[in-house]
Scaffold this motif. Structure first.
Motif, PDB file in Angstrom:
ATOM      1  N   ILE A 187      45.038  36.417  48.850  1.00 20.00           N
ATOM      2  CA  ILE A 187      45.749  35.176  48.544  1.00 20.00           C
ATOM      3  C   ILE A 187      45.028  34.424  47.426  1.00 20.00           C
ATOM      4  CG2 ILE A 187      46.377  32.895  49.433  1.00 20.00           C
ATOM      5  CD1 ILE A 187      46.959  34.204  52.118  1.00 20.00           C
ATOM      6  N   ASP A 188      43.699  34.313  47.538  1.00 22.48           N
ATOM      7  CA  ASP A 188      42.926  33.616  46.506  1.00 22.48           C
ATOM      8  C   ASP A 188      43.080  34.307  45.155  1.00 22.48           C
ATOM      9  OD1 ASP A 188      42.058  31.762  48.319  1.00 22.48           O
ATOM     10  OD2 ASP A 188      40.163  32.780  48.739  1.00 22.48           O
ATOM     11  N   ASN A 189      43.031  35.638  45.150  1.00 27.55           N
ATOM     12  CA  ASN A 189      43.156  36.375  43.892  1.00 27.55           C
ATOM     13  C   ASN A 189      44.545  36.227  43.276  1.00 27.55           C
ATOM     14  OD1 ASN A 189      40.541  37.403  43.776  1.00 27.55           O
ATOM     15  ND2 ASN A 189      41.034  39.156  45.057  1.00 27.55           N
ATOM     16  N   PHE A 190      45.580  36.221  44.133  1.00 31.57           N
ATOM     17  CA  PHE A 190      46.938  36.040  43.634  1.00 31.57           C
ATOM     18  C   PHE A 190      47.099  34.653  43.006  1.00 31.57           C
ATOM     19  CE2 PHE A 190      48.772  39.460  46.560  1.00 31.57           C
ATOM     20  CZ  PHE A 190      49.010  40.314  45.501  1.00 31.57           C
ATOM     21  N   ILE A 191      46.563  33.623  43.674  1.00 33.22           N
ATOM     22  CA  ILE A 191      46.670  32.262  43.144  1.00 33.22           C
ATOM     23  C   ILE A 191      45.972  32.163  41.793  1.00 33.22           C
ATOM     24  CG2 ILE A 191      45.954  29.864  43.504  1.00 33.22           C
ATOM     25  CD1 ILE A 191      46.408  30.291  46.487  1.00 33.22           C
ATOM     26  N   GLU A 192      44.786  32.784  41.690  1.00 35.29           N
ATOM     27  CA  GLU A 192      44.071  32.785  40.405  1.00 35.29           C
ATOM     28  C   GLU A 192      44.889  33.476  39.320  1.00 35.29           C
ATOM     29  OE1 GLU A 192      40.085  33.944  39.847  1.00 35.29           O
ATOM     30  OE2 GLU A 192      39.336  32.778  41.527  1.00 35.29           O
ATOM     31  N   SER A 193      45.510  34.596  39.673  1.00 39.67           N
ATOM     32  CA  SER A 193      46.302  35.338  38.687  1.00 39.67           C
ATOM     33  C   SER A 193      47.509  34.535  38.224  1.00 39.67           C
ATOM     34  CB  SER A 193      46.763  36.676  39.281  1.00 39.67           C
ATOM     35  OG  SER A 193      45.657  37.493  39.598  1.00 39.67           O
ATOM     36  N   LEU A 194      48.156  33.834  39.168  1.00 35.17           N
ATOM     37  CA  LEU A 194      49.334  33.048  38.819  1.00 35.17           C
ATOM     38  C   LEU A 194      48.984  31.894  37.880  1.00 35.17           C
ATOM     39  CD1 LEU A 194      51.032  32.841  42.340  1.00 35.17           C
ATOM     40  CD2 LEU A 194      51.891  34.100  40.360  1.00 35.17           C
ATOM     41  N   ASN A 195      47.751  31.366  37.990  1.00 37.89           N
ATOM     42  CA  ASN A 195      47.338  30.204  37.194  1.00 37.89           C
ATOM     43  C   ASN A 195      46.459  30.564  35.997  1.00 37.89           C
ATOM     44  OD1 ASN A 195      48.621  28.337  38.870  1.00 37.89           O
ATOM     45  ND2 ASN A 195      46.928  28.369  40.307  1.00 37.89           N
TER      46      ASN A 195
END
Length: 280
Positions: A187-195
């Motif tokens: 989840i943390d990695n996905f959020i970083e990728s989205l931003n």
């Protein structure tokens, strides 16, 4: 209107992605990690209720409790996601009932049971929403107590996961434990990728052509800082700007062609607060 419609599409798409991962991969394999849906797998083992129906009932009850305790302004986005997720899970069960997993590869199915809900949750968190469930409990506890919510929810997730060892078998328990460990990181990695954005430091002698390109072609802003070369003592300028990955490629190519003497420092960043990015 455009922003609201975009948020509505993101809410809908992310919730449906979560529902597919939960129903077809998580429920079918009795994976018990992850809040209400993890607990639903355990409840389905000992009661006539299916995991989908229990999730529907529990999520709606928690939504009502949250609405009453937290007020009418309580997370309209969360309410929509909660109802859509609950209804979709129940609909899947009636349209496509599953008595066994889709494949004979539990590790492959675990990957999708983690990946799809993690992606959906990341999109929801990124636009300031959630899918309800234990998030509602966390919001209520936060309002009335000084309990460390994150730790409390992690403990409950660990307990649900450990129950899989006793309720099902060691293999299911180990897969569930692996899923719990991987979910938060994903989840943390996905959020970083989205931003993710690109942060530029451009050291040059003439900032005008570069700034004109940033402003007119990329429709972004920039900051110019006066500087001096330590070796030559020449006056220099440092251009600071933040761009999307696609814009970064365009600026890098422009500088390479039009200001070959410029010195570039380009770094990844995922938390930008300010006009054109996230508000405070």
């Amino acid at each position: 209107m455009k922003a609201n419609f975009k948020n509505f599409l993101l809410l809908t798409a992310s919730t449906l992605i979560m529902a597919v991962g939960i129903y077809f991969f998580k429920f079918a394999n009795n994976f018990t990690f992850g809040g209400i849906t993890g607990f639903a797998v355990l409840v389905a083992k000992f009661t006539p209720l299916s995991a989908s129906d229990f999730s529907f009932v529990a999520n709606i009850l928690l939504l009502v409790v949250g609405w009453i305790i937290l007020g009418k302004s309580f997370a309209a986005k969360t309410a929509y996601s909660t109802i859509l997720l609950s209804v979709t899970l129940s609909l899947f069960e009636r349209v496509y009932p599953m008595s066994h997993p889709l494949t004979n590869e539990p590790l492959l199915e675990l990957i999708f049971a983690i990946l799809l809900p993690a992606l959906g949750s990341a999109i929801l968190f990124n636009i300031g929403a959630s899918s309800g469930g234990t998030d509602v409990i966390a919001m209520v506890l936060k309002k009335y107590t000084s309990v460390d919510i994150g730790r409390g929810l992690m403990i409950s997730d660990v307990l649900f996961t450990l129950c899989a060892f006793f309720v099902f078998d060691v293999k299911t328990g180990l897969y569930s434990l692996l899923g719990l460990i991987m979910r938060s990181a994903l989840i943390d990695n996905f959020i970083e990728s989205l931003n993710r954005s690109k942060y530029f430091h451009v050291v040059c002698s003439d900032p005008k052509p570069i700034c004109n390109f940033i402003e007119k072609n990329l429709v972004r802003g920039a900051t110019i800082v006066n500087a001096k070369g330590s070796f030559t003592g020449d006056n220099k300028y440092i251009i600071l700007t933040v761009l999307s990955p696609s814009q970064a490629v365009k600026l890098r190519n422009f500088i390479k062609e039009n200001s070959p003497g410029a010195f570039l420092l380009i770094s990844n960043t995922s938390e930008i607060i300010g006009k054109g990015f996230h508000s405070v």
